[in-house]
Motif scaffolding. Structure first.
Motif, short mmCIF file in Angstrom:
data_model
loop_
_atom_site.label_atom_id
_atom_site.label_comp_id
_atom_site.label_asym_id
_atom_site.label_seq_id
_atom_site.Cartn_x
_atom_site.Cartn_y
_atom_site.Cartn_z
N THR A 1 0.78 -1.36 -0.04
CA THR A 1 -0.02 -0.01 0.16
C THR A 1 0.84 1.20 0.12
OG1 THR A 1 -0.14 0.21 2.39
CG2 THR A 1 -1.96 -1.20 0.98
N ASP A 2 1.84 1.29 0.58
CA ASP A 2 2.84 2.41 0.92
C ASP A 2 4.01 2.34 0.09
OD1 ASP A 2 0.95 3.62 2.81
OD2 ASP A 2 1.91 2.58 4.34
N ALA B 1 -4.63 -3.68 -1.24
CA ALA B 1 -4.62 -2.84 -2.20
C ALA B 1 -5.57 -3.08 -3.54
CB ALA B 1 -3.40 -2.15 -2.92
N HIS C 1 -4.81 -0.70 6.61
CA HIS C 1 -3.52 -0.22 7.00
C HIS C 1 -3.14 -0.62 8.42
CE1 HIS C 1 -2.65 2.40 3.53
NE2 HIS C 1 -3.93 2.63 3.44
N THR D 1 -6.36 1.59 -1.08
CA THR D 1 -5.82 0.85 0.09
C THR D 1 -6.67 0.83 1.45
OG1 THR D 1 -4.59 2.69 0.97
CG2 THR D 1 -3.64 1.56 -1.04
#
Length: 198
Positions: free
Chosen positions: A105-106, A166, A155, A152
């Motif tokens: 996601t990041d 995602a 988290h 996304t």
């Protein structure tokens, strides 16, 4: 068939179906990115006699088991959350990442650049992504191709509970992943919406 329900042999056949017609495993180097205990990689045991098959994962017990039980002929090493593969530039001919970018996601962009770095100029990256076919099943949302882009969720969810997830629209993949790689093909759905691209 849903890709999650495909046998490892069927996934191997799927990988081979996306390779060039003149592909030969002889002398090639392949990375199974997110290999776990090598369930998919071991499907290539016959080819490991003439090619190098590498696997990496952030799950240390899985890599320890793999190193103890399947190396040689395979090669396995620990990878961390952040991109920093030990191989030199242009090391691999092929990298496949099944159900991995679906959880990035990041740092998806930095991993994509790292994969670009360790691939040969004519190397191939095969990646699965979550798309329209899984939106309602996983998150009870109708798919809106124009609105989704990259969505996304979850988290901070620990990796041993599946990690974050995602979703990616095809246009978003072409616009963003396409900055690092020439996208040769997007298969929009294989049964459950976890679709491969390369």
């Amino acid at each position: 068939l849903a890709i999650g329900r495909l046998t490892k042999q069927q996934i191997r056949e799927l990988i081979e179906s996306m390779l060039p017609a003149d592909w030969s495993w002889a002398g090639k180097r392949t990375l199974d990115f997110g290999c776990g205990v090598g369930r998919l990689m071991r499907q290539f045991s016959p080819e490991a006699e003439e090619a190098e098959f590498w696997g990496c994962d952030l799950d240390r017990p899985s890599i320890a088991w793999l190193q103890q039980n399947l190396c040689p002929p395979f090669h396995a090493f620990i990878s961390d959350d952040e991109p920093d593969l030990p191989q030199e530039d242009g090391f691999f001919d092929l990298i496949y990442a099944f159900s991995v970018y679906t959880h990035l996601t990041d740092n998806w962009a930095s991993w994509m650049l790292e994969h670009h770095r360790v691939l040969k100029d004519d190397g191939l990256l095969l990646v699965t992504f979550l798309g329209e076919g899984m939106s309602e099943a996983l998150i009870a949302e109708k798919w809106d191709e124009d609105r989704i882009g990259m969505n996304t969720l979850m988290h901070g969810n620990p990796w041993d509970h599946g990690g974050p997830i995602a979703f990616n629209s095809e246009w978003w993949i072409r616009a963003h992943w396409g900055r690092a790689f020439e996208i040769l093909e997007l298969q929009p759905q294989i049964g459950d919406g976890s679709a491969p691209s390369h």
